[in-house]
Scaffold this motif. Structure first.
Motif, PDB file in Angstrom:
ATOM      1  N   VAL A  71       0.835  -1.204   0.000  1.00 33.73           N
ATOM      2  CA  VAL A  71       0.000   0.000   0.000  1.00 33.73           C
ATOM      3  C   VAL A  71       0.867   1.249   0.000  1.00 33.73           C
ATOM      4  N   ALA A  72       1.945   1.242   0.768  1.00 34.69           N
ATOM      5  CA  ALA A  72       2.832   2.408   0.833  1.00 34.69           C
ATOM      6  C   ALA A  72       3.460   2.685  -0.526  1.00 34.69           C
ATOM      7  N   ARG A  73       3.867   1.652  -1.227  1.00 36.07           N
ATOM      8  CA  ARG A  73       4.479   1.846  -2.540  1.00 36.07           C
ATOM      9  C   ARG A  73       3.442   2.236  -3.581  1.00 36.07           C
ATOM     10  N   ARG A  74       2.310   1.532  -3.602  1.00 36.20           N
ATOM     11  CA  ARG A  74       1.306   1.747  -4.644  1.00 36.20           C
ATOM     12  C   ARG A  74       0.561   3.057  -4.472  1.00 36.20           C
ATOM     13  N   ASP A  75       0.081   3.329  -3.271  1.00 41.38           N
ATOM     14  CA  ASP A  75      -0.805   4.481  -3.073  1.00 41.38           C
ATOM     15  C   ASP A  75      -0.064   5.760  -2.707  1.00 41.38           C
ATOM     16  N   PHE A  76       1.081   5.636  -2.042  1.00 40.21           N
ATOM     17  CA  PHE A  76       1.758   6.826  -1.541  1.00 40.21           C
ATOM     18  C   PHE A  76       3.108   7.073  -2.200  1.00 40.21           C
ATOM     19  N   GLY A  77       3.558   6.162  -3.058  1.00 40.64           N
ATOM     20  CA  GLY A  77       4.809   6.359  -3.770  1.00 40.64           C
ATOM     21  C   GLY A  77       6.037   6.321  -2.883  1.00 40.64           C
ATOM     22  N   LEU A  78       5.942   5.670  -1.741  1.00 42.74           N
ATOM     23  CA  LEU A  78       7.088   5.603  -0.834  1.00 42.74           C
ATOM     24  C   LEU A  78       8.085   4.562  -1.318  1.00 42.74           C
ATOM     25  N   VAL A  79       9.347   4.783  -1.019  1.00 43.17           N
ATOM     26  CA  VAL A  79      10.413   3.854  -1.378  1.00 43.17           C
ATOM     27  C   VAL A  79      11.288   3.612  -0.156  1.00 43.17           C
ATOM     28  N   ARG A  80      12.031   2.542  -0.213  1.00 42.01           N
ATOM     29  CA  ARG A  80      12.956   2.239   0.878  1.00 42.01           C
ATOM     30  C   ARG A  80      14.182   3.141   0.759  1.00 42.01           C
ATOM     31  N   PRO A  81      14.903   3.343   1.846  1.00 42.01           N
ATOM     32  CA  PRO A  81      16.131   4.141   1.779  1.00 42.01           C
ATOM     33  C   PRO A  81      17.104   3.500   0.783  1.00 42.01           C
ATOM     34  N   GLY A  82      17.661   4.330  -0.085  1.00 44.32           N
ATOM     35  CA  GLY A  82      18.597   3.854  -1.085  1.00 44.32           C
ATOM     36  C   GLY A  82      17.942   3.551  -2.424  1.00 44.32           C
ATOM     37  N   GLU A  83      16.639   3.425  -2.476  1.00 47.38           N
ATOM     38  CA  GLU A  83      15.941   3.186  -3.739  1.00 47.38           C
ATOM     39  C   GLU A  83      15.641   4.524  -4.406  1.00 47.38           C
ATOM     40  N   THR A  84      15.505   4.499  -5.708  1.00 49.44           N
ATOM     41  CA  THR A  84      15.154   5.696  -6.466  1.00 49.44           C
ATOM     42  C   THR A  84      13.787   5.475  -7.094  1.00 49.44           C
ATOM     43  N   ALA A  85      12.894   6.421  -6.883  1.00 49.30           N
ATOM     44  CA  ALA A  85      11.544   6.305  -7.431  1.00 49.30           C
ATOM     45  C   ALA A  85      11.449   7.067  -8.743  1.00 49.30           C
ATOM     46  N   TYR A  86      10.781   6.467  -9.713  1.00 47.77           N
ATOM     47  CA  TYR A  86      10.533   7.109 -10.997  1.00 47.77           C
ATOM     48  C   TYR A  86       9.037   7.126 -11.245  1.00 47.77           C
ATOM     49  N   VAL A  87       8.566   8.214 -11.838  1.00 47.67           N
ATOM     50  CA  VAL A  87       7.158   8.321 -12.204  1.00 47.67           C
ATOM     51  C   VAL A  87       7.100   8.483 -13.708  1.00 47.67           C
ATOM     52  N   VAL A  88       6.400   7.604 -14.376  1.00 48.65           N
ATOM     53  CA  VAL A  88       6.248   7.662 -15.822  1.00 48.65           C
ATOM     54  C   VAL A  88       4.872   8.239 -16.116  1.00 48.65           C
ATOM     55  N   VAL A  89       4.856   9.341 -16.855  1.00 54.15           N
ATOM     56  CA  VAL A  89       3.605  10.010 -17.175  1.00 54.15           C
ATOM     57  C   VAL A  89       3.422   9.994 -18.678  1.00 54.15           C
ATOM     58  N   ASP A  90       2.270   9.574 -19.137  1.00 54.41           N
ATOM     59  CA  ASP A  90       1.944   9.568 -20.554  1.00 54.41           C
ATOM     60  C   ASP A  90       1.346  10.923 -20.915  1.00 54.41           C
ATOM     61  N   PRO A  91       2.018  11.734 -21.734  1.00 51.82           N
ATOM     62  CA  PRO A  91       1.479  13.058 -22.055  1.00 51.82           C
ATOM     63  C   PRO A  91       0.216  12.990 -22.900  1.00 51.82           C
ATOM     64  N   ASN A  92      -0.055  11.852 -23.532  1.00 54.23           N
ATOM     65  CA  ASN A  92      -1.282  11.708 -24.327  1.00 54.23           C
ATOM     66  C   ASN A  92      -2.474  11.311 -23.476  1.00 54.23           C
ATOM     67  N   ASP A  93      -2.238  11.054 -22.216  1.00 52.64           N
ATOM     68  CA  ASP A  93      -3.314  10.662 -21.307  1.00 52.64           C
ATOM     69  C   ASP A  93      -4.260  11.832 -21.110  1.00 52.64           C
ATOM     70  N   LYS A  94      -5.547  11.569 -21.182  1.00 51.43           N
ATOM     71  CA  LYS A  94      -6.548  12.631 -21.036  1.00 51.43           C
ATOM     72  C   LYS A  94      -6.529  13.244 -19.642  1.00 51.43           C
ATOM     73  N   GLY A  95      -6.122  12.482 -18.644  1.00 52.05           N
ATOM     74  CA  GLY A  95      -6.077  13.001 -17.285  1.00 52.05           C
ATOM     75  C   GLY A  95      -4.805  13.776 -16.986  1.00 52.05           C
ATOM     76  N   PHE A  96      -3.877  13.838 -17.940  1.00 50.32           N
ATOM     77  CA  PHE A  96      -2.602  14.523 -17.722  1.00 50.32           C
ATOM     78  C   PHE A  96      -2.797  16.026 -17.825  1.00 50.32           C
ATOM     79  N   THR A  97      -2.438  16.722 -16.779  1.00 52.50           N
ATOM     80  CA  THR A  97      -2.481  18.190 -16.795  1.00 52.50           C
ATOM     81  C   THR A  97      -1.139  18.691 -16.302  1.00 52.50           C
ATOM     82  N   PRO A  98      -0.325  19.221 -17.186  1.00 50.65           N
ATOM     83  CA  PRO A  98       0.984  19.702 -16.746  1.00 50.65           C
ATOM     84  C   PRO A  98       0.836  20.902 -15.823  1.00 50.65           C
TER      85      PRO A  98
END
Length: 128
Positions: A71-98
């Motif tokens: 739940v922490a990873r999926r819903d809140f984007g938390l990572v363990r110490p030493g890990e690097t989190a990346y967010v991939v955003v599709d700019p063609n997505d209708k819900g995307f608002t820069p």
């Protein structure tokens, strides 16, 4: 004489058959309807017990360390110490608002008079 006697016996027979039907069929009909209600209630109980078992299994998983981490990873984007989190955003997505800062506020379009009256009647003008 014989014909009238036969008619009387037929009428008495019909009355007896009618009385038997009324005293036996109507209670049986009610009994069958009640049995159907009981069957439906048992089916509903079984479905609720199955849903309860699924929810209990889900609650058991979510109370474990693996569930909390999921739940922490999926819903809140938390990572363990030493890990690097990346967010991939599709700019063609209708819900995307820069996040683009707006320099000017767009003026609100005036509403027609009849909508303003309806807003007043319904109290929408008080709530915005």
């Amino acid at each position: 004489m014989r014909g009238s006697r036969l008619a009387i016996l037929a009428i008495v027979g019909l009355v007896v058959v009618g009385a038997v039907l009324i005293t036996n069929v109507l209670p049986i009909r009610s009994l069958m309807a009640e049995q159907r209600r009981v069957d439906l209630a048992q089916e509903q109980l079984a479905a609720l017990q199955e849903a309860n078992a699924r929810l209990q299994a889900s609650a058991d998983f979510l109370s474990s360390d693996a569930g909390v981490e999921m739940v922490a990873r999926r819903d809140f984007g938390l990572v363990r110490p030493g890990e690097t989190a990346y967010v991939v955003v599709d700019p063609n997505d209708k819900g995307f608002t820069p996040d683009v800062p707006r320099t000017a506020v767009e003026p609100a379009q005036p509403r027609p008079w009849w909508q303003r009256i309806w807003d007043f009647v319904t109290g929408r003008d008080l709530t915005g």
